[in-house]
Design a protein around this motif. Structure first.
Motif, PDB file in Angstrom:
ATOM      1  N   ALA A  63     -10.734  24.074 -34.939  1.00 53.52           N
ATOM      2  CA  ALA A  63     -12.180  24.275 -34.904  1.00 53.52           C
ATOM      3  C   ALA A  63     -12.891  22.932 -34.871  1.00 53.52           C
ATOM      4  O   ALA A  63     -12.373  21.931 -35.363  1.00 53.52           O
ATOM      5  CB  ALA A  63     -12.612  25.074 -36.129  1.00 53.52           C
ATOM      6  N   PRO A  64     -14.111  22.917 -34.300  1.00 54.22           N
ATOM      7  CA  PRO A  64     -14.851  21.650 -34.222  1.00 54.22           C
ATOM      8  C   PRO A  64     -15.226  21.081 -35.585  1.00 54.22           C
ATOM      9  O   PRO A  64     -15.342  19.880 -35.736  1.00 54.22           O
ATOM     10  CB  PRO A  64     -16.111  21.998 -33.430  1.00 54.22           C
ATOM     11  CG  PRO A  64     -15.965  23.395 -32.961  1.00 54.22           C
ATOM     12  CD  PRO A  64     -14.782  24.014 -33.591  1.00 54.22           C
ATOM     13  N   GLN A  65     -15.445  21.939 -36.604  1.00 52.90           N
ATOM     14  CA  GLN A  65     -15.800  21.394 -37.911  1.00 52.90           C
ATOM     15  C   GLN A  65     -14.536  20.944 -38.640  1.00 52.90           C
ATOM     16  O   GLN A  65     -13.713  21.765 -39.057  1.00 52.90           O
ATOM     17  CB  GLN A  65     -16.528  22.420 -38.789  1.00 52.90           C
ATOM     18  CG  GLN A  65     -17.052  21.778 -40.068  1.00 52.90           C
ATOM     19  CD  GLN A  65     -17.334  22.786 -41.188  1.00 52.90           C
ATOM     20  OE1 GLN A  65     -16.628  23.773 -41.367  1.00 52.90           O
ATOM     21  NE2 GLN A  65     -18.372  22.500 -41.948  1.00 52.90           N
ATOM     22  N   VAL A  66     -14.412  19.645 -38.776  1.00 51.52           N
ATOM     23  CA  VAL A  66     -13.283  19.100 -39.511  1.00 51.52           C
ATOM     24  C   VAL A  66     -13.532  19.375 -40.985  1.00 51.52           C
ATOM     25  O   VAL A  66     -14.632  19.140 -41.474  1.00 51.52           O
ATOM     26  CB  VAL A  66     -13.187  17.577 -39.282  1.00 51.52           C
ATOM     27  CG1 VAL A  66     -12.083  16.966 -40.116  1.00 51.52           C
ATOM     28  CG2 VAL A  66     -12.993  17.284 -37.804  1.00 51.52           C
ATOM     29  N   CYS A  67     -12.559  19.913 -41.698  1.00 51.35           N
ATOM     30  CA  CYS A  67     -12.811  20.107 -43.121  1.00 51.35           C
ATOM     31  C   CYS A  67     -11.654  19.605 -43.958  1.00 51.35           C
ATOM     32  O   CYS A  67     -10.546  19.403 -43.464  1.00 51.35           O
ATOM     33  CB  CYS A  67     -13.193  21.561 -43.420  1.00 51.35           C
ATOM     34  SG  CYS A  67     -11.838  22.668 -43.753  1.00 51.35           S
ATOM     35  N   PRO A  73     -17.007  28.190 -35.465  1.00 49.46           N
ATOM     36  CA  PRO A  73     -16.858  26.737 -35.481  1.00 49.46           C
ATOM     37  C   PRO A  73     -16.830  26.142 -36.879  1.00 49.46           C
ATOM     38  O   PRO A  73     -16.310  25.051 -37.066  1.00 49.46           O
ATOM     39  CB  PRO A  73     -18.086  26.245 -34.703  1.00 49.46           C
ATOM     40  CG  PRO A  73     -19.084  27.347 -34.796  1.00 49.46           C
ATOM     41  CD  PRO A  73     -18.331  28.628 -34.977  1.00 49.46           C
ATOM     42  N   THR A  74     -17.388  26.865 -37.870  1.00 51.17           N
ATOM     43  CA  THR A  74     -17.438  26.301 -39.219  1.00 51.17           C
ATOM     44  C   THR A  74     -16.534  27.103 -40.157  1.00 51.17           C
ATOM     45  O   THR A  74     -16.318  28.306 -39.954  1.00 51.17           O
ATOM     46  CB  THR A  74     -18.864  26.315 -39.804  1.00 51.17           C
ATOM     47  OG1 THR A  74     -19.260  27.682 -39.973  1.00 51.17           O
ATOM     48  CG2 THR A  74     -19.846  25.598 -38.891  1.00 51.17           C
ATOM     49  N   SER A 108      -1.926  23.714 -32.478  1.00 52.60           N
ATOM     50  CA  SER A 108      -2.767  24.530 -33.349  1.00 52.60           C
ATOM     51  C   SER A 108      -2.811  23.998 -34.773  1.00 52.60           C
ATOM     52  O   SER A 108      -1.810  23.527 -35.307  1.00 52.60           O
ATOM     53  CB  SER A 108      -2.220  25.959 -33.349  1.00 52.60           C
ATOM     54  OG  SER A 108      -2.946  26.752 -34.256  1.00 52.60           O
ATOM     55  N   GLY A 109      -3.988  24.122 -35.369  1.00 56.57           N
ATOM     56  CA  GLY A 109      -4.124  23.890 -36.802  1.00 56.57           C
ATOM     57  C   GLY A 109      -3.710  25.156 -37.543  1.00 56.57           C
ATOM     58  O   GLY A 109      -3.229  26.120 -36.937  1.00 56.57           O
ATOM     59  N   VAL A 110      -3.912  25.174 -38.863  1.00 51.12           N
ATOM     60  CA  VAL A 110      -3.604  26.356 -39.669  1.00 51.12           C
ATOM     61  C   VAL A 110      -4.424  27.528 -39.135  1.00 51.12           C
ATOM     62  O   VAL A 110      -5.639  27.424 -39.002  1.00 51.12           O
ATOM     63  CB  VAL A 110      -4.003  26.130 -41.146  1.00 51.12           C
ATOM     64  CG1 VAL A 110      -3.727  27.376 -41.971  1.00 51.12           C
ATOM     65  CG2 VAL A 110      -3.293  24.930 -41.718  1.00 51.12           C
ATOM     66  N   ILE A 132      -8.024  26.871 -37.420  1.00 52.79           N
ATOM     67  CA  ILE A 132      -8.674  27.634 -36.353  1.00 52.79           C
ATOM     68  C   ILE A 132      -8.673  29.101 -36.763  1.00 52.79           C
ATOM     69  O   ILE A 132      -7.718  29.577 -37.387  1.00 52.79           O
ATOM     70  CB  ILE A 132      -7.969  27.415 -34.990  1.00 52.79           C
ATOM     71  CG1 ILE A 132      -8.737  28.103 -33.854  1.00 52.79           C
ATOM     72  CG2 ILE A 132      -6.516  27.905 -35.020  1.00 52.79           C
ATOM     73  CD1 ILE A 132      -8.288  27.691 -32.447  1.00 52.79           C
ATOM     74  N   HIS A 133      -9.763  29.802 -36.453  1.00 55.00           N
ATOM     75  CA  HIS A 133      -9.813  31.242 -36.728  1.00 55.00           C
ATOM     76  C   HIS A 133      -8.921  31.958 -35.715  1.00 55.00           C
ATOM     77  O   HIS A 133      -8.897  31.604 -34.539  1.00 55.00           O
ATOM     78  CB  HIS A 133     -11.261  31.723 -36.597  1.00 55.00           C
ATOM     79  CG  HIS A 133     -11.485  33.133 -37.074  1.00 55.00           C
ATOM     80  ND1 HIS A 133     -10.995  34.225 -36.391  1.00 55.00           N
ATOM     81  CD2 HIS A 133     -12.128  33.635 -38.164  1.00 55.00           C
ATOM     82  CE1 HIS A 133     -11.341  35.340 -37.041  1.00 55.00           C
ATOM     83  NE2 HIS A 133     -12.023  34.997 -38.127  1.00 55.00           N
TER      84      HIS A 133
END
Ligand code: NDP
Length: 299
Positions: free
Chosen positions: A223-227, A286-287, A161-163, A197-198
């Motif tokens: 999430a698919p949108q890398v930021c 996703p964003t 998992s991301g943040v 990720i939400h």
């Protein structure tokens, strides 16, 4: 059937258990605390899985980003063992159970991917140990492995998992006040990636793993949108109608958290949810803009 959730009392666990209950699953939480739906880690060791356990999820772990706790050898050991020991004891309970659950889902992190301005990481990327967090992730994932007899009957899924972004916990909870006060901003120059990720998507993803028999192995929970850190700060501040121009220099985090731990926010990696999407999972947020709007406005 019953879903057994290690660390189900925490930030992610509270959201997950609520969603599971609304889908009519029974829920049992493995916790250090007593409670009406709780079982202790000792009981799991002594008596094994509760009857009719159809899935096991582990979310237990000492919070790394607790600013009140200094980054000492003892605390690091705590961070380590609270993940590895809980993951291993659930694996052992599955190995020993007569009737296997259909899936064991274990949380992990993106810390096994080395921060790099160019590299793009998917679930197929090689991982190797290069620091404390990569070692933690590798050992954590190893601890989830089942013995060969159990493996044939129970899928094992690892979610890196991301943040996790949600109003009532994790990073956003800590950032809310400074950002509301207009004191928010990027960390350092903000160019580092911030895999995220939400919370609703993470919960959906865990349930997706429970309910889809073809899902096993490693999934990136991002999430698919890398930021970048700066894109996140801007999106969050904009949703709050606040500016986000006050950068916090990296050295402040190094002082507050210790440089080794501060890397979690001063550095980041570009992580793609390739298998997660190939397996058919659909993200609701996703964003980063859509995630921030939902979190701030509850839309
Ligand atoms: P929390 O910080 O909310 O903690 C989850 C639970 O872990 C707690 O409710 C607690 O349960 C249990 N726990 C805490 N310390 C210990 C300990 N020393 N020994 C045994 N159990 C302990 O975590 P989140 O819900 O935010 O995250 C869930 C999992 O996902 C964690 O493993 C985390 O590392 C991982 N993760 C989280 C991310 C995030 O941004 N939140 C990002 C990437 C991964 P109790 O008190 O009932 O025993």
């Amino acid at each position: 059937g019953t879903v057994l959730v290690g660390g189900g009392s925490g930030f992610v666990g509270t959201h997950l258990t609520k969603a599971l209950s609304s889908k009519n699953y029974g829920v049992k939480i493995v916790s250090r605390m007593p409670g009406p739906r709780n079982v202790s880690w000792h009981e799991i060791g002594a008596r094994g899985l509760p009857e009719n356990t159809v899935a096991v999820v582990n979310l237990a772990g000492q919070n790394v980003m607790d600013f009140k706790r200094r980054w000492t050898a003892g605390f690091k050991q705590n961070v380590f063992s609270s993940r590895i020991n809980t993951t291993a004891s659930l694996a052992k309970a599955i190995n020993n159970s007569l009737k296997k659950p259909k899936v064991y889902i274990s949380m992990s992190g993106v810390g096994a991917y080395k921060p790099d301005p160019e590299a793009e990481y998917t679930e197929c990327s090689n991982i190797r140990q290069f620091d404390f967090f990569s070692k933690l992730v590798i050992e954590w994932e190893k601890a989830a492995a089942l013995d060969s007899a159990a493996k044939n009957q129970c899928r094992v899924v690892t979610i890196r998992s991301g943040v996790v972004l949600g109003r009532d916990g994790g990073m956003i909870k800590q950032l809310y006040l400074p950002f509301i006060l207009g004191l928010g901003g990027p960390v350092g120059n903000g160019a580092q990636f911030m895999p995220w990720i939400h919370i609703a998507d993470l919960v959906d993803l865990i349930i997706f793993c429970i309910e889809n028999n073809q899902v096993e192995g490693v999934l990136n929970g991002v999430a698919p949108q890398v930021c970048s850190n700066k894109q996140f700060s801007n999106a969050f501040a904009k949703t709050l109608n606040r500016p986000a121009f006050i950068p916090v220099p990296s050295f402040v985090f190094n002082l507050l958290l210790g440089a080794e731990r501060a890397k979690m926010i001063t550095e980041g990696q570009k992580v793609i949810p390739q298998r997660t999407q190939e397996l058919g999972f659909k993200f609701r947020f996703p964003t980063v803009q859509s995630a921030c709007e939902n979190i701030v406005k509850g839309a």
